[in-house]
Design a protein around this motif. Sequence first.
Motif, PDB file in Angstrom:
ATOM      1  N   GLN A  34       0.839  -1.201   0.000  1.00  0.00           N
ATOM      2  CA  GLN A  34       0.000   0.000   0.000  1.00  0.00           C
ATOM      3  C   GLN A  34       0.872   1.248   0.000  1.00  0.00           C
ATOM      4  OE1 GLN A  34      -2.457  -0.693   3.475  1.00  0.00           O
ATOM      5  NE2 GLN A  34      -4.218  -1.276   2.226  1.00  0.00           N
ATOM      6  N   ALA A  35       1.955   1.195   0.763  1.00  0.00           N
ATOM      7  CA  ALA A  35       2.882   2.324   0.802  1.00  0.00           C
ATOM      8  C   ALA A  35       3.512   2.549  -0.573  1.00  0.00           C
ATOM      9  CB  ALA A  35       3.962   2.075   1.848  1.00  0.00           C
ATOM     10  N   ALA A  36       3.945   1.460  -1.200  1.00  0.00           N
ATOM     11  CA  ALA A  36       4.545   1.578  -2.536  1.00  0.00           C
ATOM     12  C   ALA A  36       3.525   2.111  -3.542  1.00  0.00           C
ATOM     13  CB  ALA A  36       5.077   0.223  -2.989  1.00  0.00           C
ATOM     14  N   ARG A  37       2.294   1.672  -3.410  1.00  0.00           N
ATOM     15  CA  ARG A  37       1.244   2.133  -4.324  1.00  0.00           C
ATOM     16  C   ARG A  37       1.027   3.632  -4.191  1.00  0.00           C
ATOM     17  NH1 ARG A  37      -5.048   0.065  -4.260  1.00  0.00           N
ATOM     18  NH2 ARG A  37      -5.559   0.555  -6.421  1.00  0.00           N
ATOM     19  N   GLU A  51       6.954  10.718   6.833  1.00  0.00           N
ATOM     20  CA  GLU A  51       5.992  11.131   7.852  1.00  0.00           C
ATOM     21  C   GLU A  51       4.572  11.200   7.273  1.00  0.00           C
ATOM     22  OE1 GLU A  51       8.855  12.639   7.146  1.00  0.00           O
ATOM     23  OE2 GLU A  51       9.997  12.057   8.947  1.00  0.00           O
ATOM     24  N   LYS A  52       4.436  11.800   6.104  1.00  0.00           N
ATOM     25  CA  LYS A  52       3.119  11.899   5.477  1.00  0.00           C
ATOM     26  C   LYS A  52       2.618  10.526   5.031  1.00  0.00           C
ATOM     27  CE  LYS A  52       3.998  16.606   3.845  1.00  0.00           C
ATOM     28  NZ  LYS A  52       4.298  17.427   2.644  1.00  0.00           N
ATOM     29  N   LEU A  53       3.527   9.697   4.553  1.00  0.00           N
ATOM     30  CA  LEU A  53       3.160   8.345   4.150  1.00  0.00           C
ATOM     31  C   LEU A  53       2.630   7.561   5.345  1.00  0.00           C
ATOM     32  CD1 LEU A  53       3.199   6.267   1.801  1.00  0.00           C
ATOM     33  CD2 LEU A  53       5.519   5.658   2.518  1.00  0.00           C
ATOM     34  N   ALA A  54       3.336   7.658   6.476  1.00  0.00           N
ATOM     35  CA  ALA A  54       2.914   6.957   7.691  1.00  0.00           C
ATOM     36  C   ALA A  54       1.546   7.450   8.158  1.00  0.00           C
ATOM     37  CB  ALA A  54       3.953   7.142   8.786  1.00  0.00           C
ATOM     38  N   ALA A  55       1.336   8.761   8.060  1.00  0.00           N
ATOM     39  CA  ALA A  55       0.052   9.324   8.485  1.00  0.00           C
ATOM     40  C   ALA A  55      -1.085   8.809   7.605  1.00  0.00           C
ATOM     41  CB  ALA A  55       0.113  10.851   8.436  1.00  0.00           C
ATOM     42  N   ARG A  56      -0.832   8.702   6.290  1.00  0.00           N
ATOM     43  CA  ARG A  56      -1.853   8.185   5.376  1.00  0.00           C
ATOM     44  C   ARG A  56      -2.201   6.736   5.701  1.00  0.00           C
ATOM     45  NH1 ARG A  56      -2.191  10.834   0.242  1.00  0.00           N
ATOM     46  NH2 ARG A  56      -3.529   9.102  -0.388  1.00  0.00           N
ATOM     47  N   LEU A  57      -1.198   5.976   6.147  1.00  0.00           N
ATOM     48  CA  LEU A  57      -1.404   4.556   6.426  1.00  0.00           C
ATOM     49  C   LEU A  57      -1.857   4.295   7.860  1.00  0.00           C
ATOM     50  CD1 LEU A  57       1.755   3.192   4.581  1.00  0.00           C
ATOM     51  CD2 LEU A  57      -0.607   3.010   3.802  1.00  0.00           C
ATOM     52  N   GLY A  58      -1.761   5.314   8.720  1.00  0.00           N
ATOM     53  CA  GLY A  58      -2.194   5.164  10.099  1.00  0.00           C
ATOM     54  C   GLY A  58      -1.241   4.384  10.981  1.00  0.00           C
ATOM     55  N   VAL A  64       6.692   2.087   9.114  1.00  0.00           N
ATOM     56  CA  VAL A  64       6.705   2.156   7.653  1.00  0.00           C
ATOM     57  C   VAL A  64       8.093   1.834   7.113  1.00  0.00           C
ATOM     58  CG1 VAL A  64       6.571   3.722   5.681  1.00  0.00           C
ATOM     59  CG2 VAL A  64       4.780   3.740   7.393  1.00  0.00           C
ATOM     60  N   ARG A  65       9.118   2.458   7.698  1.00  0.00           N
ATOM     61  CA  ARG A  65      10.484   2.203   7.234  1.00  0.00           C
ATOM     62  C   ARG A  65      10.846   0.728   7.376  1.00  0.00           C
ATOM     63  NH1 ARG A  65      11.362   7.165  10.052  1.00  0.00           N
ATOM     64  NH2 ARG A  65      11.930   8.876   8.643  1.00  0.00           N
ATOM     65  N   ARG A  66      10.485   0.165   8.524  1.00  0.00           N
ATOM     66  CA  ARG A  66      10.888  -1.214   8.803  1.00  0.00           C
ATOM     67  C   ARG A  66      10.236  -2.203   7.827  1.00  0.00           C
ATOM     68  NH1 ARG A  66       8.741  -5.305  11.542  1.00  0.00           N
ATOM     69  NH2 ARG A  66       7.018  -4.040  12.353  1.00  0.00           N
ATOM     70  N   ILE A  67       8.917  -2.095   7.668  1.00  0.00           N
ATOM     71  CA  ILE A  67       8.249  -3.061   6.796  1.00  0.00           C
ATOM     72  C   ILE A  67       8.601  -2.827   5.329  1.00  0.00           C
ATOM     73  CG2 ILE A  67       6.330  -3.403   8.398  1.00  0.00           C
ATOM     74  CD1 ILE A  67       4.638  -1.661   6.471  1.00  0.00           C
ATOM     75  N   PHE A  68       8.837  -1.573   4.957  1.00  0.00           N
ATOM     76  CA  PHE A  68       9.175  -1.264   3.568  1.00  0.00           C
ATOM     77  C   PHE A  68      10.543  -1.842   3.225  1.00  0.00           C
ATOM     78  CE2 PHE A  68       9.826   1.042  -0.296  1.00  0.00           C
ATOM     79  CZ  PHE A  68       8.560   1.376  -0.755  1.00  0.00           C
ATOM     80  N   GLU A  69      11.501  -1.625   4.110  1.00  0.00           N
ATOM     81  CA  GLU A  69      12.851  -2.139   3.858  1.00  0.00           C
ATOM     82  C   GLU A  69      12.877  -3.668   3.896  1.00  0.00           C
ATOM     83  OE1 GLU A  69      15.692  -0.215   6.346  1.00  0.00           O
ATOM     84  OE2 GLU A  69      15.191   1.793   5.611  1.00  0.00           O
TER      85      GLU A  69
END
Length: 505
Positions: free
Chosen positions: A96-99, A115-122, A128-133
């Motif tokens: 979802q983050a990549a999308r 920060e904005k990405l994390a806010a969008r995902l809640g 976000v960094r951990r799961i994305f990496e």
Amino acid sequence: MNPDNALLADDDCYLALKTRDARFDGSFFTGVTSTGIYCRPVCSVRTPKRENCRFFGHAAQAENAGFRPCLRCRPELAPHSVVWSIQDASYILAHQAARLLDEPEAWADTAPSVEKLAARLGVSDRHVRRIFETQFGVSPMQYLQTRRLLTAKQLLADTALPITEIALMSGYASLRRFNAAFVEHYKLNPTQLRRQGAAPSGDGITIRLGYRPPYDVAAMLGFFSKRVSNAIEFVNTESAYPGTGRTVRIESGGKVHAGWVLASFDEARCQLVLKVSDSLREVLPMVIRRIRATFDLDADPHAINTALHSSFPGGDGLRVPGAMDGYEIAVRAVLGQQITVAAARTLAQRMVDKLGEPITTPWPALTRLFPSAAVLAQASGDALGQLGIVKQRQTAIVGIATAVAEKRLQLHGSADINATIATLKELPGIGDWTAQYIAMRALRWPDAFPAGDVALHKALGVQGKKNPAKEAELASMAWKPWRSYAVIRAWSGALPSPAGTNADG
């Protein structure tokens, strides 16, 4: 090999590379250690030795490992890798983050950040960094950097747009940062990527977009031709390069951009050739992304066919038709409630003729824009009634248009699926069928399923059951997360039995 593509072992990748198998284009990239270049599987250069190859699931991983994109096969032309899951929560969240990062429309009025990405995902920034990496092997910002650079690379190669404009379109705040990023990552100045023969500004901008075969071009264009509204679009199936043309309206940064696009298929190269009016140059990345969604260019037929082929053996080349404008599809979905495709097309044509805004284009078939959300939000019951639209659908259309005009409803690929469906169903006259149809075509949700669709019941042979919608829903569980594709196959008659139908309500 990256875990995101764990189903493809390195030896499988090398075999696909040797045979230049277009089915895997964009599914992985090959970094060649002897040259420092990374390529698509379809690259026409001499096949490198196996011991010199490293395989990556994403272009960002290859660039993070120090490889530069090939100037011949051009990784920016590859279809994106769209992967869906319905089980692993971290996996789903990472994608979802990549999308969101892939979708320029999600950040039309602001610059993306972790920060904005994390806010969008809640969730938290750290999560976000951990799961994305973990999922992609790079940070969200490294992933975004690669997307920006490849977007810029394509615009530099295929257009004559000024470099400053390309820098801004690609997401860079200044030309200085743009130039520095190019030199750092590609060891080249942007001007060195200019290609001879790019179409001059004023004559339209031409871009090539790749897709993975098989692709049933005739079926896609057939779907659009049955629903075409004259003056805003046309479909051409007769030429050697079949395709479509239409007018487009895009709002970005508080400014409305209007123009036209032409899209034709070069099937021999597995590419769609896109021509865009110069008036849309400021929103060119959005146009490209919408075209990719309209023609479902990023679909992975291998993954989809693995899940659906046994149930729908005749539909391996079918894609889900999308939309250049999710709002327009939502309005047309309401017009199509409980009537035939032909009847819905008649109502849409009347709406375009009466309320569509005139536009000047070089194409005699393209003279109007679809009525804007602001216009339909203010349309009176009498005005809509004169078009033959019944009262219940008048209310639904005005409700959708008002929600879109007030920006309470976002109808594009980066919108939150569940929240958007819930918002749609809260509007008067919008039931599950309409919401699911909009999710399938406007939100690009591959798992949408309009269980109440009568044509779908006939195709699945459940129309005589006590509760056909429930029976259809139960049957669909085997097709997750690709139920949108199952619906298209059922509508097209791709079932083992001859009980198919071409209608979709």
